[in-house]
Design a protein around this motif. Structure first.
Motif, PDB file in Angstrom:
ATOM      1  N   LEU A   3       0.857  -1.176   0.000  1.00 14.80           N
ATOM      2  CA  LEU A   3       0.000   0.000   0.000  1.00 14.80           C
ATOM      3  C   LEU A   3       0.898   1.233   0.000  1.00 14.80           C
ATOM      4  N   ASN A   4       0.660   2.130  -0.958  1.00 13.29           N
ATOM      5  CA  ASN A   4       1.413   3.378  -1.029  1.00 13.29           C
ATOM      6  C   ASN A   4       0.599   4.458  -0.338  1.00 13.29           C
ATOM      7  N   VAL A   5       1.124   4.954   0.776  1.00 11.50           N
ATOM      8  CA  VAL A   5       0.423   5.971   1.561  1.00 11.50           C
ATOM      9  C   VAL A   5       1.342   7.168   1.739  1.00 11.50           C
ATOM     10  N   ASN A   6       0.868   8.319   1.300  1.00 17.24           N
ATOM     11  CA  ASN A   6       1.625   9.565   1.417  1.00 17.24           C
ATOM     12  C   ASN A   6       3.019   9.443   0.819  1.00 17.24           C
ATOM     13  N   GLY A   7       3.099   8.702  -0.286  1.00 19.40           N
ATOM     14  CA  GLY A   7       4.361   8.574  -1.001  1.00 19.40           C
ATOM     15  C   GLY A   7       5.300   7.516  -0.465  1.00 19.40           C
ATOM     16  N   ILE A   8       4.870   6.771   0.537  1.00 24.14           N
ATOM     17  CA  ILE A   8       5.715   5.722   1.123  1.00 24.14           C
ATOM     18  C   ILE A   8       5.068   4.374   0.861  1.00 24.14           C
ATOM     19  N   GLU A   9       5.840   3.450   0.334  1.00 21.91           N
ATOM     20  CA  GLU A   9       5.351   2.105   0.052  1.00 21.91           C
ATOM     21  C   GLU A   9       5.421   1.287   1.343  1.00 21.91           C
ATOM     22  N   HIS A  10       4.305   0.660   1.701  1.00 15.85           N
ATOM     23  CA  HIS A  10       4.225  -0.161   2.911  1.00 15.85           C
ATOM     24  C   HIS A  10       3.917  -1.594   2.534  1.00 15.85           C
ATOM     25  N   GLU A  11       4.597  -2.533   3.180  1.00 15.97           N
ATOM     26  CA  GLU A  11       4.305  -3.957   3.054  1.00 15.97           C
ATOM     27  C   GLU A  11       3.536  -4.326   4.312  1.00 15.97           C
ATOM     28  N   LEU A  12       2.303  -4.801   4.141  1.00 15.53           N
ATOM     29  CA  LEU A  12       1.430  -5.060   5.282  1.00 15.53           C
ATOM     30  C   LEU A  12       0.938  -6.493   5.286  1.00 15.53           C
ATOM     31  N   THR A  31      -3.246   8.928  12.058  1.00 14.10           N
ATOM     32  CA  THR A  31      -4.488   9.206  12.790  1.00 14.10           C
ATOM     33  C   THR A  31      -5.271  10.406  12.285  1.00 14.10           C
ATOM     34  N   GLY A  32      -4.842  11.031  11.184  1.00  9.30           N
ATOM     35  CA  GLY A  32      -5.609  12.147  10.623  1.00  9.30           C
ATOM     36  C   GLY A  32      -7.013  11.738  10.230  1.00  9.30           C
ATOM     37  N   PRO A  33      -7.171  10.650   9.463  1.00 14.73           N
ATOM     38  CA  PRO A  33      -8.520  10.193   9.150  1.00 14.73           C
ATOM     39  C   PRO A  33      -9.192   9.664  10.417  1.00 14.73           C
ATOM     40  N   LYS A  34     -10.370  10.137  10.695  1.00 11.88           N
ATOM     41  CA  LYS A  34     -11.060   9.789  11.941  1.00 11.88           C
ATOM     42  C   LYS A  34     -12.177   8.779  11.710  1.00 11.88           C
ATOM     43  N   VAL A  49      -7.688   8.653  -2.850  1.00 15.16           N
ATOM     44  CA  VAL A  49      -7.082   7.534  -3.566  1.00 15.16           C
ATOM     45  C   VAL A  49      -6.962   8.004  -5.007  1.00 15.16           C
ATOM     46  N   ASN A  50      -5.719   8.150  -5.433  1.00 14.92           N
ATOM     47  CA  ASN A  50      -5.436   8.686  -6.770  1.00 14.92           C
ATOM     48  C   ASN A  50      -6.111  10.041  -6.990  1.00 14.92           C
ATOM     49  N   THR A  69      -3.582   9.259  -0.110  1.00 11.30           N
ATOM     50  CA  THR A  69      -3.086  10.473   0.535  1.00 11.30           C
ATOM     51  C   THR A  69      -4.012  10.804   1.685  1.00 11.30           C
ATOM     52  N   THR A  70      -3.426  11.017   2.851  1.00  5.34           N
ATOM     53  CA  THR A  70      -4.184  11.428   4.032  1.00  5.34           C
ATOM     54  C   THR A  70      -3.874  12.897   4.297  1.00  5.34           C
ATOM     55  N   ILE A  71      -4.520  13.471   5.281  1.00  6.34           N
ATOM     56  CA  ILE A  71      -4.262  14.870   5.638  1.00  6.34           C
ATOM     57  C   ILE A  71      -2.776  15.079   5.950  1.00  6.34           C
ATOM     58  N   GLU A  72      -2.131  14.052   6.482  1.00  7.52           N
ATOM     59  CA  GLU A  72      -0.707  14.161   6.805  1.00  7.52           C
ATOM     60  C   GLU A  72       0.153  14.301   5.550  1.00  7.52           C
ATOM     61  N   GLY A  73      -0.328  13.813   4.419  1.00  4.55           N
ATOM     62  CA  GLY A  73       0.431  13.878   3.181  1.00  4.55           C
ATOM     63  C   GLY A  73       0.005  14.997   2.250  1.00  4.55           C
ATOM     64  N   LEU A  74      -1.043  15.728   2.616  1.00  8.25           N
ATOM     65  CA  LEU A  74      -1.541  16.806   1.756  1.00  8.25           C
ATOM     66  C   LEU A  74      -0.605  18.003   1.768  1.00  8.25           C
ATOM     67  N   GLY A  75      -0.154  18.362   2.921  1.00 11.86           N
ATOM     68  CA  GLY A  75       0.788  19.468   3.091  1.00 11.86           C
ATOM     69  C   GLY A  75       1.646  19.145   4.286  1.00 11.86           C
TER      70      GLY A  75
END
Length: 152
Positions: A3-12, A31-34, A49-50, A69-75
């Protein structure tokens, strides 16, 4: 799964039918998304998502294809997105619980409609609920962010 989240690839190592919201919050510590309602009605869990605003509580992690992209990755501090800057300038947040979802909805909306009318703003933002009732400030902030994005 990857999963690519905020530009970082994660293996889950999670079930594919785990809601994206729980992957973000419980597995990745984002924790930005509530969690608001859990049924996709309130919008507190909104992420991109995209570039499209989606409800993370209603999207299975296994169905995600592309960049989240979450709020943490927006700015980021010192380089806020125009919508984040407008939220601060217009003092939109009261309790703040819904605000990350509101900001994410507004950013996706303005990417598609850079010169919205008030009616278009109201329609686009109507799916995100604010129990504090900051809707007039939300509209003003979206209008302000649209102007800022036009100047870029």
């Amino acid at each position: 799964m990857r999963l690519n989240v905020n530009g970082i690839e994660h293996e889950l190592d999670v079930e594919e039918d785990m809601p994206l919201l729980w992957v973000l919050r419980d597995e990745l510590g984002i924790t930005g998304p509530k969690y608001g309602c859990g049924i996709g009605v309130c919008g507190a869990c909104t992420v991109h998502v995209n570039g499209e605003a989606v409800r993370a509580c209603q999207l299975w992690a296994g169905d995600v294809a592309g960049e989240v992209t979450t709020i943490e990755g927006l700015g980021r501090p010192g380089a806020l997105h125009a919508v984040q800057r407008a939220w601060v300038d217009h003092q939109v947040a009261q309790c703040g619980y819904c605000q990350s979802g509101q900001v994410m909805r507004a950013a996706a909306f303005l990417a598609r409609n850079p010169e919205p009318s008030d009616a278009e703003i109201d329609a686009a933002m109507s799916g995100n609920l604010c129990r504090c009732g900051t809707y007039p400030r939300i509209r003003a902030a979206v209008r302000s962010a649209a102007a800022q994005l036009q100047d870029v």
